[in-house]
Scaffold this active site. Sequence first.
Site, mmCIF file in Angstrom:
data_model
loop_
_atom_site.group_PDB
_atom_site.id
_atom_site.type_symbol
_atom_site.label_atom_id
_atom_site.label_comp_id
_atom_site.label_asym_id
_atom_site.label_seq_id
_atom_site.Cartn_x
_atom_site.Cartn_y
_atom_site.Cartn_z
ATOM 1 N N ASN A 1 0.859 -1.194 0.000
ATOM 2 C CA ASN A 1 0.000 0.000 0.000
ATOM 3 C C ASN A 1 0.883 1.228 0.000
ATOM 4 O O ASN A 1 1.945 1.230 0.627
ATOM 5 C CB ASN A 1 -0.866 0.008 1.270
ATOM 6 C CG ASN A 1 -1.748 1.246 1.372
ATOM 7 O OD1 ASN A 1 -2.415 1.626 0.410
ATOM 8 N ND2 ASN A 1 -1.765 1.878 2.541
ATOM 9 N N ASP B 1 -2.700 0.609 8.168
ATOM 10 C CA ASP B 1 -1.476 1.350 7.839
ATOM 11 C C ASP B 1 -0.335 1.011 8.800
ATOM 12 O O ASP B 1 0.561 1.822 9.045
ATOM 13 C CB ASP B 1 -1.734 2.872 7.820
ATOM 14 C CG ASP B 1 -2.806 3.249 6.798
ATOM 15 O OD1 ASP B 1 -2.834 2.632 5.716
ATOM 16 O OD2 ASP B 1 -3.618 4.142 7.088
ATOM 17 N N SER C 1 4.773 6.751 2.403
ATOM 18 C CA SER C 1 5.375 5.455 2.743
ATOM 19 C C SER C 1 4.756 4.365 1.880
ATOM 20 O O SER C 1 3.555 4.385 1.622
ATOM 21 C CB SER C 1 5.088 5.098 4.211
ATOM 22 O OG SER C 1 5.486 6.122 5.094
ATOM 23 N N HIS D 1 0.843 5.066 1.261
ATOM 24 C CA HIS D 1 0.098 5.872 2.238
ATOM 25 C C HIS D 1 0.744 7.255 2.326
ATOM 26 O O HIS D 1 1.972 7.366 2.412
ATOM 27 C CB HIS D 1 0.130 5.178 3.601
ATOM 28 C CG HIS D 1 -0.604 5.948 4.653
ATOM 29 N ND1 HIS D 1 -1.979 5.951 4.736
ATOM 30 C CD2 HIS D 1 -0.164 6.782 5.633
ATOM 31 C CE1 HIS D 1 -2.350 6.742 5.738
ATOM 32 N NE2 HIS D 1 -1.271 7.258 6.293
HETATM 33 C C1 GAR Z 1 -2.584 9.144 -2.797
HETATM 34 O O1 GAR Z 1 -2.142 10.314 -2.162
HETATM 35 C C2 GAR Z 1 -2.412 7.944 -1.873
HETATM 36 O O2 GAR Z 1 -1.269 7.996 -1.094
HETATM 37 C C3 GAR Z 1 -3.654 8.072 -1.023
HETATM 38 O O3 GAR Z 1 -4.668 8.436 -1.920
HETATM 39 C C4 GAR Z 1 -4.091 9.193 -2.988
HETATM 40 C C5 GAR Z 1 -4.497 8.550 -4.296
HETATM 41 O O4 GAR Z 1 -4.102 9.341 -5.378
HETATM 42 N N1 GAR Z 1 -3.950 6.849 -0.357
HETATM 43 C C6 GAR Z 1 -4.526 6.797 0.836
HETATM 44 O O5 GAR Z 1 -4.854 7.790 1.453
HETATM 45 C C7 GAR Z 1 -4.747 5.394 1.364
HETATM 46 N N2 GAR Z 1 -5.209 5.436 2.698
HETATM 47 P P1 GAR Z 1 -4.204 8.743 -6.861
HETATM 48 O O6 GAR Z 1 -5.603 8.139 -7.001
HETATM 49 O O7 GAR Z 1 -4.036 9.943 -7.743
HETATM 50 O O8 GAR Z 1 -3.123 7.739 -7.023
#
Ligand code: GAR
Length: 225
Positions: free
Chosen positions: A118, A156, A147, A120
């Site tokens: 994942n 997480d 991360s 995060h």
């Molecule tokens: C990213 O910032 C990722 O790290 C976060 O969602 C966004 C997705 O962006 N993930 C989380 O918060 C997971 N808990 P994207 O759809 O443009 O890749």
Amino acid sequence: MPESRVPSPESRPTSRIAVLASGRGTNLQALLDAIADGRLGAGIAGVFSDRPQARALQRVAPTLRWSRDARGYAQRAEFDAELADAVAAVQPDWVVCAGYMRILGDAFIDRFQGRLLNIHPSLLPAWPGLRTHARALEAGDREHGASVHFVTGELDGGPVVAQARIPVLPGDDAASLAARVLEVEHPLLVASVRLAAAGRIAERGATVLLDGHPLFTPLQLGSMP
Ligand code: GAR
């Protein structure tokens, strides 16, 4: 000279990556771009979403898309079981959550543990969960980042493979900070999936092994092997 038995890079089987995504999919796009220009020796085996409208799905061919509206399921376990069967059907070497915004149940995690990653948007163990950028600002953090970690049953909380750090700037708000973190998420995810696809990282209990040796601190983007 005897013919070499080492397969050429072209004929070597590439790692199959299943990607779980709920939203716009810029991290997925970073993987697709890296595969397209040869920086990542892997193939996207499927993109799986709990939101049929997710922009991420549009980034791959229709044959690679799977989605169900998770809100249509009375039980989380029922949705998770369908998702897990669909993911297993594409025989992934790795399952990568790239902006997947639903908590995965234990049955899903158990089925893919050890090959489930994942990304995060925080420097774990700081700020698991949601609103990571706002919480980092509220706490007065001087540094923030992203991360990549193995997924375990603790939200997480699995062992961290690699991190990318950025300074918090005066005047940052949650949106500006999120945008700058996203810029480093993309190379971080590519570098991490490259290690995974090459078979160089493994999960052993609460530890990440790199080339069979325990990592005592997460790898840092910029000095990743
Ligand atoms: C990213 O910032 C990722 O790290 C976060 O969602 C966004 C997705 O962006 N993930 C989380 O918060 C997971 N808990 P994207 O759809 O443009 O890749």
